[in-house]
Design a protein around this motif. Structure first.
Motif, mmCIF file in Angstrom:
data_model
loop_
_atom_site.group_PDB
_atom_site.id
_atom_site.type_symbol
_atom_site.label_atom_id
_atom_site.label_comp_id
_atom_site.label_asym_id
_atom_site.label_seq_id
_atom_site.Cartn_x
_atom_site.Cartn_y
_atom_site.Cartn_z
ATOM 1 N N ARG A 89 0.807 -1.216 0.000
ATOM 2 C CA ARG A 89 0.000 0.000 0.000
ATOM 3 C C ARG A 89 0.846 1.275 0.000
ATOM 4 N NH1 ARG A 89 -5.266 0.809 3.922
ATOM 5 N NH2 ARG A 89 -6.131 2.649 2.885
ATOM 6 N N TYR A 90 1.951 1.240 0.754
ATOM 7 C CA TYR A 90 2.754 2.453 0.910
ATOM 8 C C TYR A 90 4.167 2.346 0.338
ATOM 9 C CZ TYR A 90 -0.989 3.602 4.170
ATOM 10 O OH TYR A 90 -2.213 3.840 4.738
ATOM 11 N N GLY A 91 4.552 1.163 -0.120
ATOM 12 C CA GLY A 91 5.891 0.974 -0.663
ATOM 13 C C GLY A 91 6.783 0.227 0.314
ATOM 14 N N GLN A 92 7.702 -0.568 -0.234
ATOM 15 C CA GLN A 92 8.570 -1.386 0.610
ATOM 16 C C GLN A 92 9.477 -0.532 1.498
ATOM 17 O OE1 GLN A 92 10.687 -4.217 -1.825
ATOM 18 N NE2 GLN A 92 8.811 -5.307 -2.426
ATOM 19 N N ARG A 93 9.997 0.546 0.962
ATOM 20 C CA ARG A 93 10.915 1.378 1.737
ATOM 21 C C ARG A 93 10.227 1.976 2.955
ATOM 22 N NH1 ARG A 93 13.144 6.657 1.933
ATOM 23 N NH2 ARG A 93 15.412 6.623 2.204
ATOM 24 N N ALA A 94 8.965 2.381 2.793
ATOM 25 C CA ALA A 94 8.233 3.000 3.896
ATOM 26 C C ALA A 94 8.029 2.031 5.053
ATOM 27 C CB ALA A 94 6.880 3.504 3.406
ATOM 28 N N VAL A 95 8.010 0.739 4.779
ATOM 29 C CA VAL A 95 7.845 -0.268 5.826
ATOM 30 C C VAL A 95 9.201 -0.740 6.351
ATOM 31 C CG1 VAL A 95 6.974 -2.593 6.299
ATOM 32 C CG2 VAL A 95 5.638 -1.013 4.895
ATOM 33 N N LEU A 96 10.167 -0.898 5.456
ATOM 34 C CA LEU A 96 11.462 -1.455 5.841
ATOM 35 C C LEU A 96 12.239 -0.549 6.793
ATOM 36 C CD1 LEU A 96 12.961 -3.138 2.650
ATOM 37 C CD2 LEU A 96 12.727 -4.154 4.916
ATOM 38 N N VAL A 97 12.336 0.719 6.478
ATOM 39 C CA VAL A 97 13.208 1.608 7.269
ATOM 40 C C VAL A 97 12.785 1.654 8.738
ATOM 41 C CG1 VAL A 97 14.012 3.970 7.567
ATOM 42 C CG2 VAL A 97 13.932 2.952 5.277
ATOM 43 N N PRO A 98 11.516 1.982 9.060
ATOM 44 C CA PRO A 98 11.146 1.951 10.478
ATOM 45 C C PRO A 98 11.190 0.541 11.061
ATOM 46 C CG PRO A 98 9.210 2.357 9.115
ATOM 47 C CD PRO A 98 10.389 2.454 8.221
ATOM 48 N N GLY A 99 10.896 -0.470 10.228
ATOM 49 C CA GLY A 99 10.884 -1.845 10.714
ATOM 50 C C GLY A 99 12.252 -2.306 11.191
ATOM 51 N N VAL A 100 13.293 -2.045 10.391
ATOM 52 C CA VAL A 100 14.626 -2.500 10.789
ATOM 53 C C VAL A 100 15.128 -1.724 12.005
ATOM 54 C CG1 VAL A 100 15.216 -3.310 8.480
ATOM 55 C CG2 VAL A 100 15.807 -0.976 9.136
ATOM 56 N N LEU A 101 14.726 -0.473 12.128
ATOM 57 C CA LEU A 101 15.128 0.305 13.304
ATOM 58 C C LEU A 101 14.480 -0.255 14.570
ATOM 59 C CD1 LEU A 101 14.944 3.939 11.849
ATOM 60 C CD2 LEU A 101 16.993 2.548 12.253
#
Length: 431
Positions: A89-101
Motif C-alpha cells: 500500500r505504501y511501498g517497501q521502503r516505507a515499511v522497511l526503514v522503520p521496521g529494521v530500526l
C-alpha cells in the motif's frame, strides 16, 4: 521448392532458449536488489537459535529459552501479512526503514535483558516487538522479481532461485549464529543478527528503483485496500503452506529426539543437513526445467509426493533409512514451495502480491511453531521419533484441502473490478 527451403531453414533455426538461471541473473537490475536482499534475509534464520542459546545460557533452562523463541516466532507469523500489506500500500521502503530500526532496538533490548537475568515476562515483552518487526525481505524480493519479469517464463525459475536462496539461508544462518554464540560469547549471535538486519535492510530499502510501484490514489478519496486473503486461491495456499511448516517443525524436534534415543546425538546435524540438501537440489533442478505442465497440476502431484514421503518417516528405526526418507521429503518440499509462489503471480493482482507472499511465509512459520510444540509433547509422552507423526498429519490434512479446493487455484478473470475510491478501479479476485 519454397516450402522445402522454409522447412530446411526452420530445421536449422536455433531452438528457443530455456529459462535458466544464467538468463535470470542477467535480468536488468537484478543484482542491485539480490545482494543486499541476501544480507538482509540472513538474520531471519539466525534469530531463533540465537535467542535459544542466549536465554538458555543466562537462565539454565531450555524451557525458558524455547518459550522466548516461540513468542518471537508467533509474533512474527502474525505480523508478517500486515507488514506485506503495508508494503503493497505504501511501498517497501516505507515499511522497511522503520521496521529494521524497531527490530534492532528490540533485539538489543532482549539481549540486554537476558544478560541482566531479567524475569521471563520481561523477556517475553521484548520478544514480541523483536518478532513483529522482522523484515519480510524474502517476500519483498519475490515481489521485485514480479516487477522485473512480469509474465515471463522466467518467473518459475525466479521462484526456484528464491527457494534455494531461502534454504541456503537456513543452512548458513544457524551455523553462523551457533559459532558466534559458542566461540565468542552467548550474546554475539543476537547482536550480529541485529547488525545484519540494520545494515542489510537499509541497503535493500535504498534500492528504490526496483521496488513495486505504489498505485496512485486520490488524496480526497477514501481508499479500500483489498486484502490478498480475499483471493480464494491464496487461502488454499495458506493451508498448503501450513502443512509444509509442519514438516519443518516436526523434523527439527523429531530428528533431535530420534538421534538421542539411539545414542547418536551427533547425527542430528548430519540428518538435518541431508534433509536440507534434498530441498536445495530439487529446487535447483525445478528451476532449470521448462515446464509444460500447469502449476496447479504440479502442485497437486508434488504435494501428494510430499505427503506420501512424510507419512513414512515414523517407520524408520535406524539412521540410514531415516536419512534416505529425509532426503526424499526434502526433495518434495522445494517443488511445492516453488509452485505455490508461482501461482501467486497468476492469482493475485500486482498491488497485493507482497502481502500474499507474506501470508505464505507466515503460514510456514505458524505451522512450524505448532509442529514444534505438538511434536515435543509426542516425543515426551510416546517414543523417540513419535514426533514424525506430526509431518504426516499436517501434510495429509493439507493435501485433502488441496484436492477438495483445487478449482480455486485457477487464475481468475482479469476483468473483475472493485471500487477503491472515486474514479479508481483495480482488478481483483472475488469469491
Amino acid at each position: 521448392m519454397a516450402s522445402t527451403v522454409t522447412t530446411e531453414q526452420a530445421a536449422k533455426a536455433p531452438a528457443p532458449s530455456r529459462p535458466g538461471y544464467g538468463q535470470l541473473l542477467r535480468t536488468r537490475g537484478a543484482w542491485t536488489f539480490l545482494l543486499p536482499g541476501f544480507a538482509a534475509r540472513q538474520p531471519f534464520a539466525m534469530l531463533t537459535i540465537s535467542i535459544v542459546l542466549l536465554v538458555q545460557h543466562t537462565t539454565g533452562s531450555y524451557g525458558a529459552a524455547g518459550a522466548a523463541a516461540a513468542v518471537t516466532g508467533t509474533s512474527m507469523a502474525l505480523s508478517a501479512p500486515w507488514s506485506g500489506r503495508l508494503a503493497d500500500r505504501y511501498g517497501q521502503r516505507a515499511v522497511l526503514v522503520p521496521g529494521v530500526l524497531v527490530h534492532t532496538v528490540s533485539a538489543l533490548s532482549l539481549t540486554a535483558l537476558a544478560l541482566a537475568h531479567a524475569p521471563l515476562w520481561a523477556l517475553f515483552a521484548a520478544a514480541v516487538p523483536t518478532g513483529a518487526s522482522v523484515p519480510q525481505v524474502g517476500p519483498m524480493v519475490r515481489a521485485r522479481w514480479g516487477v522485473r519479469l512480469q509474465d515471463s517464463p522466467l518467473m518459475t525459475t525466479a521462484a526456484a532461485f528464491e527457494s534455494v536462496t531461502d534454504e541456503l539461508t537456513f543452512v548458513v544462518g544457524p551455523l553462523l549464529a551457533t559459532a558466534l554464540c559458542t566461540a565468542v560469547t552467548p550474546s554475539a549471535g543476537l547482536v550480529t543478527e541485529a547488525a545484519l538486519t540494520l545494515v542489510g535492510g537499509l541497503l535493500f530499502a535504498a534500492r528504490r528503483s526496483t521496488q513495486p510501484a505504489v498505485t496512485a490514489r486520490s488524496g480526497h478519496a477514501r481508499v479500500e485496500h483489498a486484502s490478498a486473503l480475499r483471493v480464494p486461491g491464496v487461502r488454499v495456499l495458506v493451508v498448503t503452506f501450513l502443512g509444509i511448516g509442519s514438516v519443518f517443525g516436526g523434523m527439527q524436534v523429531s530428528l533431535a529426539a530420534f538421534t538421542e534415543s539411539i545414542g547418536e546425538p551427533g547425527l542430528n546435524g548430519v540428518l538435518y543437513g541431508v534433509f536440507a540438501a534434498g530441498n536445495m537440489i530439487s529446487g535447483v533442478v525445478c528451476g532449470a526445467i521448462a515446464w509444460k505442465v500447469t502449476p496447479e497440476r504440479r502442485l497437486l502431484v508434488g504435494y501428494a509426493g510430499l505427503a506420501l514421503a512424510s507419512s513414512a518417516l515414523w517407520t524408520a528405526h535406524s539412521a540410514l533409512p531415516l536419512a534416505g526418507l529425509g532426503l526424499l521429503v526434502g526433495m518434495c518440499i522445494a517443488p511445492a514451495l516453488i509452485t505455490g509462489y508461482t501461482l501467486v503471480e497468476a492469482l493475485v493482482p500486482a498491488g497485493a502480491r507482497t502481502e500474499a507472499f507474506t501470508w505464505l511465509t507466515g503460514a510456514v512459520a505458524l505451522g512450524q511453531a505448532a509442529a514444534v510444540t505438538v511434536a515435543g509433547q509426542l516425543e515426551d509422552r510416546l517414543w523417540g521419533g513419535a514426533g514424525f507423526l506430526v509431518p504426516m498429519a499436517g501434510t495429509l490434512l493439507a493435501l485433502a484441502t488441496l484436492l477438495a479446493l483445487r478449482s480455486r487455484l485457477s487464475a481468475p478473470p482479469r476483468n473483475l473490478t472493485v471500487a477503491r475510491g472515486v474514479g479508481h478501479r483495480e482488478p481483483v479476485a472475488v469469491d
